[in-house]
Structure formats: structure tokens, C-alpha cells
Design a protein around this motif. Structure first.
Motif, PDB file in Angstrom:
ATOM      1  N   GLN A 283       0.833  -1.211   0.000  1.00  0.00           N
ATOM      2  CA  GLN A 283       0.000   0.000   0.000  1.00  0.00           C
ATOM      3  C   GLN A 283       0.862   1.254   0.000  1.00  0.00           C
ATOM      4  O   GLN A 283       0.565   2.229  -0.701  1.00  0.00           O
TER       5      GLN A 283
ATOM      6  N   SER B 163       1.086   4.107  -2.940  1.00  0.00           N
ATOM      7  CA  SER B 163       0.589   5.436  -2.581  1.00  0.00           C
ATOM      8  C   SER B 163       1.401   6.568  -3.188  1.00  0.00           C
ATOM      9  O   SER B 163       0.916   7.702  -3.274  1.00  0.00           O
TER      10      SER B 163
ATOM     11  N   GLN C  63      -4.694   7.727  -5.336  1.00  0.00           N
ATOM     12  CA  GLN C  63      -5.655   8.558  -4.606  1.00  0.00           C
ATOM     13  C   GLN C  63      -5.176   8.725  -3.161  1.00  0.00           C
ATOM     14  O   GLN C  63      -4.593   7.821  -2.581  1.00  0.00           O
ATOM     15  N   GLY C  64      -5.459   9.865  -2.566  1.00  0.00           N
ATOM     16  CA  GLY C  64      -5.125  10.085  -1.159  1.00  0.00           C
ATOM     17  C   GLY C  64      -3.679  10.521  -0.967  1.00  0.00           C
ATOM     18  O   GLY C  64      -2.913  10.716  -1.913  1.00  0.00           O
ATOM     19  N   GLU C  65      -3.310  10.633   0.296  1.00  0.00           N
ATOM     20  CA  GLU C  65      -1.984  11.102   0.651  1.00  0.00           C
ATOM     21  C   GLU C  65      -0.957   9.973   0.518  1.00  0.00           C
ATOM     22  O   GLU C  65      -1.239   8.823   0.860  1.00  0.00           O
TER      23      GLU C  65
END
Length: 343
Positions: A261, A265, A271-273
């Protein structure tokens, strides 16, 4: 991320025997002046089926290059076994020479792989000469260059590496591997040193070689985006072990391990931080108790593992080695607890 390659030919899906396999593979290196030994590869099961592309992913120091070298016969395992086409790999010089006729290496830096004093023809013909090829050398070199996308091939025969672009040099390296008609190639960061505009061309070439020749490949990379665009299956390594494996869709669209993950990332399209991993990078001379990733794990640091009731296991209970089966697998106490709760 663009659409992944369709039609996975993995062992589990096809039911066939693997072309290349590693069983409980371990590679350790003695420490210097009394320092601890380095457990570079510390129990790995990995299969590659005929016509399959497997991506071996992880950051620097995780053991993926040592594993690749062991699979190539360049590094003899401390324990465990490498097998090819159903037979254990032998390590006498004659057996290794025959093996390297069937399994070829493509390195990340074409400039370092090519002798600046040798023409393209000499670079590609070198493998034929080493292996005592007695057929039409010129025709064989031309065929390999053409398959690697350098056409007309005769136009490149007398050129030197410095007269070529980075992409053309990488194609020469690939042609040097193809000239021996291998069944499998190991590509170590095959596009890392290339401009973004050229990377897609080289990846498309590798995929076309699989389609045209039935070529299998192990692609060693730190780039999960590359894995998405080329691989059928993904094996994520951390500190000498595979911590998550499965089809490219399973691993990259629904990653279960916190390490996977975190790697995903930081991709531009994520998506996301982004997850910023703290703590020390992997050190094969200092393998911690419990989960190997626990000292850097964002799930443990956030308290989520504590809430799930697995924090103590993360710190103290070692996880089993994942099998070579083609099914999705993860070595993570937290992921296992989540799966048990949802099941």
C-alpha cells in the motif's frame, strides 16, 4: 494506471508445470570481521509459467536482485533449489552454460552492458560465439536485431554504442539476449535508465516478444507502475521474502500488505496522501523479530494494528513463507485478521 495486460498465463490459471521455479530459496553472505551474516534471500518460493511475465517488486536492499541472480545461476543458493523445465539446476560449468542458453539476462544500463569498442554486430554475435553456434551467424544477428525493433538490421551492424540513442542501445542489449532463442529472460530494471518517452516502447517490445515467441520473463523493478503495464503476476519483496503475491489486478487494485500500500501510494495517479515510510531501510544483517516490516509499518504506528488486536503478534510472531501458488497471498498479521473478520 493504464489497463494491465490481459490473459494471464500463470501456473495456477493454466494448471501447467512452471518453467522456472524456486523452492525455499535462501542466499546468505558472510559478514565482515565478525559482523552478522546478511540474509539477502531468506526463504522464497516463486514460479514462472511458460509465456508468463512476473514482476518482482521492492525498494533497494530488499533482495530482489540477489534473488534474480540466484534464479540465473549467477549466485548459488545457500539452501533451497532452483529448477528449470522440471529439472533441478546443476552448478557445474557445462550445465550452467547450457542453462544460460535458455535463460538470458537483460540489464538496466545498456551503456554499461555494451563494450564501447565493439560494433552492434559484434555485441549481438558474442553470445553465439560463446555458445559455439555453427549456423549462419549474420542471418541470426539480423533476425535478433529485427525482433528487437532495429530495422533494417544491416543498417546497425557497423555502428558503435555511442552512435545510438538510449532506447536503441537497450534494444541492442535485448537483441543480444534474443539471439540465443531463450525461453525466459530476466530483465533487471529494463527501463530505469531511459527517458519516459522511450520506456513505453521497450515495454511494448517485451510484450510483443511474449506474444510472438512465447517468451517468459521475470521483470525486476522498484516501479509498481511498470509492473501494472507489463506483468501477469506480481511478487512484492521486503527484507529477503515475498510479502505479497497474486495477479497484477489483485495486488495493485486491492493491496493487502501495508508495504504494498505504501509503494502504491506514491504513484502519480494514486488517490489520497502518499505514505511516507519512517525508520531504517531494509538491512539483511538485522532482521527483526515478528513481521519484518513492523518497525516501519504505518498500520502499527497509527494504532490500527492495536485496535485489531494483532500489534503484539506484529512485533513478535514470525510469519510463514508464502507458497509458490498463483493465488493471492499476503504475509501480514493485520491483513489476516481483517480477512478473518470479514470471512
Amino acid at each position: 494506471m493504464s489497463d494491465p495486460v490481459a490473459g494471464s498465463t500463470g501456473t495456477a490459471a493454466s494448471g501447467g508445470a512452471p518453467l522456472l521455479g524456486a523452492a525455499d530459496l535462501k542466499v546468505t553472505f558472510a559478514g565482515r570481521r565478525g559482523s552478522p551474516e546478511a540474509r539477502a534471500v531468506d526463504g522464497v518460493h516463486l514460479d514462472i509459467a511458460p509465456g508468463e511475465i512476473v514482476a518482482l517488486v521492492g525498494e533497494s536492499g530488499c533482495g530482489k536482485t540477489t534473488l534474480a541472480r540466484a534464479l540465473l545461476g549467477l549466485e548459488k543458493p545457500t539452501t533451497g533449489q532452483v529448477s528449470f523445465d522440471g529439472a533441478p539446476l546443476a552448478y557445474d560449468s557445462r550445465a550452467l552454460k547450457a542453462y544460460r542458453n535458455r535463460v538470458q539476462l537483460v540489464l538496466q544500463d545498456p551503456s554499461g552492458s555494451l563494450n564501447p569498442r565493439h560494433t552492434v554486430y559484434e555485441a549481438v554475435a558474442e553470445g553465439l560465439r560463446i555458445h559455439g553456434y555453427t549456423g549462419d551467424e549474420r542471418a541470426k544477428v539480423a533476425e535478433a536485431l529485427s525482433r528487437a525493433g532495429l530495422r533494417p538490421p544491416e543498417r546497425f551492424f557497423l555502428r558503435y554504442p555511442h552512435e545510438l540513442s538510449g532506447g536503441q542501445r537497450q534494444r541492442v542489449v535485448i537483441a543480444g539476449a534474443l539471439v540465443l532463442d531463450p525461453e525466459l529472460i530476466v530483465a533487471d530494471e529494463p527501463v530505469a535508465s531511459l527517458d519516459a518517452s522511450v520506456r513505453g516502447e521497450i515495454l511494448a517490445l517485451l510484450l510483443s516478444l511474449r506474444e510472438e515467441l512465447g517468451l517468459s520473463a521475470l521483470v525486476v523493478t522498484h516501479d509498481l507502475g511498470l509492473a501494472w503495464n507489463i506483468a501477469d503476476r506480481v511478487a512484492v519483496m521486503y527484507l529477503g521474502r515475498v510479502v505479497e503475491t497474486g495477479t497484477v489486478e489483485e495486488v495493485l487494485t486491492s493491496p493487502q500488505h501495508p508495504y504494498t500500500q505504501a509503494l502504491l501510494s506514491v504513484l502519480p495517479e494514486a488517490q489520497g496522501e502518499p505514505v511516507v515510510l519512517t525508520g531504517e531501510p531494509p538491512d539483511p544483517t538485522r532482521i527483526p523479530p515478528g513481521c519484518r516490516f513492523h518497525a516501519r509499518c504505518q498500520v502499527l504506528a497509527s494504532g490500527e494494528a492495536e485496535r485489531t488486536g494483532v500489534a503484539q503478534s506484529c512485533r513478535t510472531k514470525e510469519l510463514p513463507v508464502l507458497s509458490a501458488a498463483g493465488t493471492a497471498q499476503v504475509a501480514c498479521h493485520w491483513a489476516a485478521a481483517k480477512a478473518g473478520a470479514s470471512g
